[in-house]
Design a protein around this motif. Structure first.
Motif, PDB file in Angstrom:
ATOM      1  N   MET A 124       0.829  -1.195   0.000  1.00  0.00           N
ATOM      2  CA  MET A 124       0.000   0.000   0.000  1.00  0.00           C
ATOM      3  C   MET A 124       0.868   1.251   0.000  1.00  0.00           C
ATOM      4  O   MET A 124       0.600   2.218  -0.697  1.00  0.00           O
ATOM      5  N   ASP A 125       1.955   1.217   0.777  1.00  0.00           N
ATOM      6  CA  ASP A 125       2.830   2.385   0.831  1.00  0.00           C
ATOM      7  C   ASP A 125       3.458   2.652  -0.528  1.00  0.00           C
ATOM      8  O   ASP A 125       3.597   3.789  -0.965  1.00  0.00           O
ATOM      9  N   SER A 126       3.846   1.563  -1.213  1.00  0.00           N
ATOM     10  CA  SER A 126       4.527   1.727  -2.493  1.00  0.00           C
ATOM     11  C   SER A 126       3.599   2.263  -3.565  1.00  0.00           C
ATOM     12  O   SER A 126       4.033   2.893  -4.516  1.00  0.00           O
ATOM     13  N   THR A 127       2.289   1.982  -3.415  1.00  0.00           N
ATOM     14  CA  THR A 127       1.355   2.454  -4.437  1.00  0.00           C
ATOM     15  C   THR A 127       0.812   3.834  -4.131  1.00  0.00           C
ATOM     16  O   THR A 127       0.437   4.568  -5.037  1.00  0.00           O
ATOM     17  N   THR A 128       0.751   4.196  -2.869  1.00  0.00           N
ATOM     18  CA  THR A 128       0.180   5.495  -2.530  1.00  0.00           C
ATOM     19  C   THR A 128       1.235   6.594  -2.447  1.00  0.00           C
ATOM     20  O   THR A 128       0.933   7.752  -2.667  1.00  0.00           O
ATOM     21  N   SER A 129       2.464   6.260  -2.127  1.00  0.00           N
ATOM     22  CA  SER A 129       3.482   7.292  -1.965  1.00  0.00           C
ATOM     23  C   SER A 129       3.734   8.093  -3.242  1.00  0.00           C
ATOM     24  O   SER A 129       3.952   9.307  -3.150  1.00  0.00           O
ATOM     25  N   PRO A 130       3.710   7.486  -4.437  1.00  0.00           N
ATOM     26  CA  PRO A 130       3.865   8.311  -5.642  1.00  0.00           C
ATOM     27  C   PRO A 130       2.759   9.347  -5.768  1.00  0.00           C
ATOM     28  O   PRO A 130       3.004  10.469  -6.206  1.00  0.00           O
ATOM     29  N   ARG A 131       1.538   8.968  -5.375  1.00  0.00           N
ATOM     30  CA  ARG A 131       0.435   9.923  -5.420  1.00  0.00           C
ATOM     31  C   ARG A 131       0.681  11.070  -4.454  1.00  0.00           C
ATOM     32  O   ARG A 131       0.411  12.230  -4.761  1.00  0.00           O
ATOM     33  N   LYS A 132       1.181  10.711  -3.279  1.00  0.00           N
ATOM     34  CA  LYS A 132       1.466  11.746  -2.290  1.00  0.00           C
ATOM     35  C   LYS A 132       2.568  12.674  -2.789  1.00  0.00           C
ATOM     36  O   LYS A 132       2.505  13.885  -2.604  1.00  0.00           O
ATOM     37  N   ARG A 133       3.579  12.063  -3.411  1.00  0.00           N
ATOM     38  CA  ARG A 133       4.668  12.890  -3.940  1.00  0.00           C
ATOM     39  C   ARG A 133       4.154  13.803  -5.046  1.00  0.00           C
ATOM     40  O   ARG A 133       4.547  14.966  -5.145  1.00  0.00           O
ATOM     41  N   TYR A 134       3.273  13.271  -5.892  1.00  0.00           N
ATOM     42  CA  TYR A 134       2.707  14.068  -6.980  1.00  0.00           C
ATOM     43  C   TYR A 134       1.879  15.226  -6.421  1.00  0.00           C
ATOM     44  O   TYR A 134       1.969  16.367  -6.897  1.00  0.00           O
ATOM     45  N   ALA A 135       1.081  14.928  -5.390  1.00  0.00           N
ATOM     46  CA  ALA A 135       0.264  15.966  -4.764  1.00  0.00           C
ATOM     47  C   ALA A 135       1.151  17.039  -4.139  1.00  0.00           C
ATOM     48  O   ALA A 135       0.852  18.237  -4.218  1.00  0.00           O
ATOM     49  N   LYS A 136       2.253  16.599  -3.527  1.00  0.00           N
ATOM     50  CA  LYS A 136       3.174  17.549  -2.913  1.00  0.00           C
ATOM     51  C   LYS A 136       3.830  18.423  -3.975  1.00  0.00           C
ATOM     52  O   LYS A 136       4.016  19.631  -3.779  1.00  0.00           O
ATOM     53  N   THR A 137       4.154  17.815  -5.115  1.00  0.00           N
ATOM     54  CA  THR A 137       4.748  18.577  -6.213  1.00  0.00           C
ATOM     55  C   THR A 137       3.781  19.636  -6.718  1.00  0.00           C
ATOM     56  O   THR A 137       4.161  20.793  -6.936  1.00  0.00           O
ATOM     57  N   LEU A 138       2.518  19.247  -6.902  1.00  0.00           N
ATOM     58  CA  LEU A 138       1.511  20.204  -7.351  1.00  0.00           C
ATOM     59  C   LEU A 138       1.340  21.335  -6.341  1.00  0.00           C
ATOM     60  O   LEU A 138       1.194  22.501  -6.716  1.00  0.00           O
ATOM     61  N   GLU A 139       1.372  20.969  -5.071  1.00  0.00           N
ATOM     62  CA  GLU A 139       1.228  21.970  -4.015  1.00  0.00           C
ATOM     63  C   GLU A 139       2.372  22.974  -4.060  1.00  0.00           C
ATOM     64  O   GLU A 139       2.160  24.189  -3.940  1.00  0.00           O
ATOM     65  N   ARG A 140       3.581  22.475  -4.247  1.00  0.00           N
ATOM     66  CA  ARG A 140       4.743  23.362  -4.292  1.00  0.00           C
ATOM     67  C   ARG A 140       4.720  24.243  -5.540  1.00  0.00           C
ATOM     68  O   ARG A 140       5.020  25.435  -5.472  1.00  0.00           O
ATOM     69  N   ARG A 141       4.367  23.653  -6.669  1.00  0.00           N
ATOM     70  CA  ARG A 141       4.310  24.425  -7.910  1.00  0.00           C
ATOM     71  C   ARG A 141       3.237  25.510  -7.819  1.00  0.00           C
ATOM     72  O   ARG A 141       3.434  26.635  -8.284  1.00  0.00           O
TER      73      ARG A 141
END
Length: 229
Positions: free
Chosen positions: A13-30
């Motif tokens: 579960m961590d391996s599948t959800t962490s990319p989404r979290k990273r993507y969301a964090k990237t969008l937030e920063r941008r």
């Protein structure tokens, strides 16, 4: 016999959800960088923007910010994209206030927003001039943006033709591109000479491009011929 699986579902579960979290964090920063950059443009103008101040306002290190936006130009493009999104949202509301909901005739609303936001207009036209270089960060975005605006102008011409408000012999696609050229050129003239009545100038240019003077002449000629008979 009970077989106990050695497969760790929590790790899966961590391996599948962490990319989404990273993507969301990237969008937030941008998004934070774009917002900070646009705020600076509105307050001080785009020439005063520095990467250090943008990073500070976005609450991140300059190094982290430059990972997402490699150059100052990339940051300005992000600010311009955000400004364009907000402009379109406000423009829809302005149509109802100034045009009575008539989106076929955009000059009053467009000019009104431009007069209220000189800083963003300067940024847009400045980047437009630099973006003629295919390698410029704004090139792809502005090319798509211009094509979209030309399309919207052309659709407006078609609607006006259907209502008898534009010359039916005109090619809407060609007129749409001419309207885009007039809009860009008149905004540039207004920035150089703020005494220019932008609303009037844009309205007159668009009326001419829509064939209204010719239509009016034809109508007057028809009326003259009918009264002389």
């Amino acid at each position: 016999m009970v077989c106990h699986s050695v497969f760790n579902y929590s790790l899966y579960m961590d391996s599948t959800t962490s990319p989404r979290k990273r993507y969301a964090k990237t969008l937030e920063r941008r998004s934070a960088v774009a917002r900070a950059a646009l705020d600076i443009v509105l307050e001080k103008g785009h020439r005063a923007l520095t990467t250090a101040e943008v990073a500070a306002r976005a609450s991140m290190s300059e190094t982290a910010m430059l990972y997402h936006f490699p150059t100052r130009d990339h940051i300005l493009v992000a600010a311009m994209e955000l400004a364009d999104q907000e402009y379109r949202a406000i423009l829809t509301a302005e149509f109802h206030v100034l045009n009575g909901g008539n989106s076929d005739w955009p000059p009053p609303a467009m000019a009104h927003l431009t007069l209220d936001d000189q800083a963003t207009t300067r940024l847009f036209l400045s980047l437009s001039a630099e973006a003629v270089d295919p390698g410029h960060p704004a090139h792809s975005y502005l090319k798509a943006h211009h094509e979209q605006v030309v399309f919207e102008f052309a659709e407006g011409v078609r609607r006006r033709q259907a209502k008898g408000l534009a010359d039916p012999a005109l090619d809407p696609d060609k007129v749409g591109r001419q309207m885009m050229a007039a809009w860009s050129g008149l905004r540039m003239q207004w920035l150089i000479d703020p005494t220019l009545d932008l609303t009037s100038a844009v309205s007159q240019a668009f009326l001419a491009l829509n064939g209204n003077p010719l239509m009016k002449f034809k109508q007057q000629l028809t009326e003259l011929m009918s009264t002389s008979q």
